[in-house]
Design a protein around this motif. Structure first.
Motif, PDB file in Angstrom:
ATOM      1  N   VAL A 146      18.612  30.135 -43.881  1.00  0.00           N
ATOM      2  CA  VAL A 146      19.041  31.536 -43.879  1.00  0.00           C
ATOM      3  C   VAL A 146      20.483  31.660 -43.384  1.00  0.00           C
ATOM      4  N   PHE A 147      20.773  31.013 -42.247  1.00  0.00           N
ATOM      5  CA  PHE A 147      22.123  31.105 -41.685  1.00  0.00           C
ATOM      6  C   PHE A 147      23.133  30.314 -42.515  1.00  0.00           C
ATOM      7  N   LEU A 148      22.678  29.246 -43.143  1.00  0.00           N
ATOM      8  CA  LEU A 148      23.569  28.495 -44.016  1.00  0.00           C
ATOM      9  C   LEU A 148      23.985  29.341 -45.218  1.00  0.00           C
ATOM     10  N   LYS A 149      23.043  30.052 -45.775  1.00  0.00           N
ATOM     11  CA  LYS A 149      23.368  30.899 -46.920  1.00  0.00           C
ATOM     12  C   LYS A 149      24.338  32.016 -46.540  1.00  0.00           C
ATOM     13  N   GLU A 150      24.093  32.613 -45.344  1.00  0.00           N
ATOM     14  CA  GLU A 150      24.983  33.690 -44.888  1.00  0.00           C
ATOM     15  C   GLU A 150      26.390  33.170 -44.608  1.00  0.00           C
ATOM     16  N   SER A 151      26.476  31.967 -44.010  1.00  0.00           N
ATOM     17  CA  SER A 151      27.809  31.409 -43.738  1.00  0.00           C
ATOM     18  C   SER A 151      28.542  31.090 -45.033  1.00  0.00           C
ATOM     19  N   GLU A 152      27.836  30.623 -46.066  1.00  0.00           N
ATOM     20  CA  GLU A 152      28.474  30.366 -47.360  1.00  0.00           C
ATOM     21  C   GLU A 152      28.937  31.659 -48.012  1.00  0.00           C
ATOM     22  N   TRP A 153      28.136  32.713 -47.875  1.00  0.00           N
ATOM     23  CA  TRP A 153      28.553  33.996 -48.441  1.00  0.00           C
ATOM     24  C   TRP A 153      29.815  34.529 -47.767  1.00  0.00           C
TER      25      TRP A 153
ATOM     26  N   TYR B   1      16.529  37.354 -40.493  1.00  0.00           N
ATOM     27  CA  TYR B   1      16.142  36.422 -39.419  1.00  0.00           C
ATOM     28  C   TYR B   1      15.286  37.194 -38.423  1.00  0.00           C
ATOM     29  N   GLN B   2      14.037  36.753 -38.283  1.00  0.00           N
ATOM     30  CA  GLN B   2      13.061  37.399 -37.408  1.00  0.00           C
ATOM     31  C   GLN B   2      12.900  38.880 -37.752  1.00  0.00           C
ATOM     32  N   GLY B   3      12.862  39.169 -39.038  1.00  0.00           N
ATOM     33  CA  GLY B   3      12.593  40.510 -39.512  1.00  0.00           C
ATOM     34  C   GLY B   3      13.798  41.429 -39.574  1.00  0.00           C
ATOM     35  N   SER B   4      14.986  40.960 -39.239  1.00  0.00           N
ATOM     36  CA  SER B   4      16.177  41.820 -39.235  1.00  0.00           C
ATOM     37  C   SER B   4      17.270  41.158 -40.063  1.00  0.00           C
ATOM     38  N   PRO B   5      18.061  41.944 -40.785  1.00  0.00           N
ATOM     39  CA  PRO B   5      19.177  41.357 -41.553  1.00  0.00           C
ATOM     40  C   PRO B   5      20.282  40.869 -40.618  1.00  0.00           C
ATOM     41  N   ILE B   6      20.961  39.852 -41.039  1.00  0.00           N
ATOM     42  CA  ILE B   6      21.999  39.253 -40.187  1.00  0.00           C
ATOM     43  C   ILE B   6      23.394  39.537 -40.727  1.00  0.00           C
ATOM     44  N   THR B   7      23.514  40.508 -41.568  1.00  0.00           N
ATOM     45  CA  THR B   7      24.828  40.819 -42.151  1.00  0.00           C
ATOM     46  C   THR B   7      25.777  41.447 -41.145  1.00  0.00           C
ATOM     47  N   ASN B   8      25.218  42.050 -40.075  1.00  0.00           N
ATOM     48  CA  ASN B   8      26.073  42.707 -39.079  1.00  0.00           C
ATOM     49  C   ASN B   8      26.367  41.827 -37.870  1.00  0.00           C
ATOM     50  N   ILE B   9      26.069  40.540 -37.947  1.00  0.00           N
ATOM     51  CA  ILE B   9      26.340  39.610 -36.845  1.00  0.00           C
ATOM     52  C   ILE B   9      27.719  38.995 -37.054  1.00  0.00           C
ATOM     53  N   ALA B  10      28.407  38.709 -35.957  1.00  0.00           N
ATOM     54  CA  ALA B  10      29.761  38.146 -36.032  1.00  0.00           C
ATOM     55  C   ALA B  10      29.744  36.780 -36.697  1.00  0.00           C
ATOM     56  N   ASP B  11      30.895  36.436 -37.298  1.00  0.00           N
ATOM     57  CA  ASP B  11      30.986  35.169 -38.030  1.00  0.00           C
ATOM     58  C   ASP B  11      30.732  33.967 -37.128  1.00  0.00           C
TER      59      ASP B  11
ATOM     60  N   THR C  41      29.057  33.713 -34.416  1.00  0.00           N
ATOM     61  CA  THR C  41      27.638  33.650 -34.037  1.00  0.00           C
ATOM     62  C   THR C  41      26.804  33.058 -35.163  1.00  0.00           C
ATOM     63  N   ILE C  42      27.136  33.431 -36.392  1.00  0.00           N
ATOM     64  CA  ILE C  42      26.433  32.861 -37.548  1.00  0.00           C
ATOM     65  C   ILE C  42      26.626  31.353 -37.607  1.00  0.00           C
TER      66      ILE C  42
ATOM     67  N   ASP D  16      24.553  25.751 -36.729  1.00  0.00           N
ATOM     68  CA  ASP D  16      24.673  24.403 -36.179  1.00  0.00           C
ATOM     69  C   ASP D  16      23.519  24.077 -35.224  1.00  0.00           C
ATOM     70  N   ASN D  17      23.111  25.046 -34.397  1.00  0.00           N
ATOM     71  CA  ASN D  17      22.003  24.807 -33.460  1.00  0.00           C
ATOM     72  C   ASN D  17      20.684  24.581 -34.192  1.00  0.00           C
ATOM     73  N   LEU D  18      20.447  25.365 -35.215  1.00  0.00           N
ATOM     74  CA  LEU D  18      19.205  25.206 -35.978  1.00  0.00           C
ATOM     75  C   LEU D  18      19.173  23.876 -36.721  1.00  0.00           C
ATOM     76  N   ARG D  19      20.304  23.447 -37.243  1.00  0.00           N
ATOM     77  CA  ARG D  19      20.354  22.142 -37.906  1.00  0.00           C
ATOM     78  C   ARG D  19      20.107  21.020 -36.916  1.00  0.00           C
TER      79      ARG D  19
END
Length: 229
Positions: free
Chosen positions: A113-120, A134-144, A146-147, A152-155
């Motif tokens: 999920v975060f990989l796709k957002e970072s590529e976008w 992510y966990q039921g909420s969109p991540i489009t409003n999170i800072a770059d 943080t994404i 990296d942490n999830l990987r």
């Protein structure tokens, strides 16, 4: 005359003493004799009971190689083949592998999920692709940043879980081999003895001992020697 009187008195005294001694042979009845004979036949001699300890001898037909192959093909099969400690080994193996497999799946899913957002955010969103959640909420409003940090942490967590999964699988095979090796090559019994002797242990901090070195100190110790028969 006095001689005859003394002889008569001696005979009277002997007869009186004999009359006072009870004749025990006449008091025993026939039933008493039969009971005593019956008891002597039915009674068993006393023998002390000695508890024998179970001795496990080596099993030459038990193959450590087969135990390893079974454990590598499927976790726990080698332990089932060894038939020793299954009740606590199998829950540990399957519990560890199950927890690690869940971490691999969950971390891998969130990582995608975060990989796709970072590529976008790096190259722009293509077409009408759905928003990542992510966990039921969109991540489009999170800072770059943080994404990128979350990605990296999830990987890293996913990779560590994969490494742990492989490690537990390997430990499972090693455990099966060691247990099978002991069953195949060694006997396990109580034929073990040891000897405890007092000893002196030198202190390495004082340096090597020489004839002129009187400052070398010794520490009292106990030496334990085991004898495997």
């Amino acid at each position: 005359m006095h001689k005859y009187l003394f002889l008569i008195a001696f005979l009277l005294a002997f007869v009186g003493v004999k009359a006072q001694i009870a004749d025990t042979t006449k008091q025993r009845s026939k039933n008493d004799i039969l009971n005593a004979h019956r008891d002597s036949i039915t009674s068993k001699p006393f023998k002390p009971t000695v508890k024998s300890l179970k001795i496990y001898h080596p099993d030459s037909t038990h193959s450590p190689r087969k135990a390893v192959i079974k454990s590598l093909s499927f976790p726990g099969l080698g332990q089932i083949y060894n038939r020793h400690g299954i009740w606590w080994r199998l829950p540990l193996i399957y519990g560890g592998l199950g927890a690690l497999a869940y971490n691999i799946y969950s971390n891998g899913k969130d990582y995608n999920v975060f990989l796709k957002e970072s590529e976008w955010r790096a190259h722009g969103r293509i077409g009408d692709e759905p928003l990542p959640y992510y966990q039921g909420s969109p991540i489009t409003n999170i800072a770059d940043q943080t994404i990128y940090d979350y990605k990296d942490n999830l990987r890293r967590n996913r990779d560590l879980s994969i490494f742990g999964f492989i490690l537990v699988w390997g430990v499972n095979a090693i455990d099966a081999y060691i247990d099978a090796k002991f069953t195949h090559s060694y006997s396990m019994d109580n034929d073990l003895s040891f000897k405890v002797t007092p000893s002196l242990m030198g202190n390495p901090a004082t340096g090597p001992v020489y004839a002129s070195n009187f400052n070398y100190s010794f520490t009292p110790s106990l030496k334990v020697t085991f004898f495997l028969k």
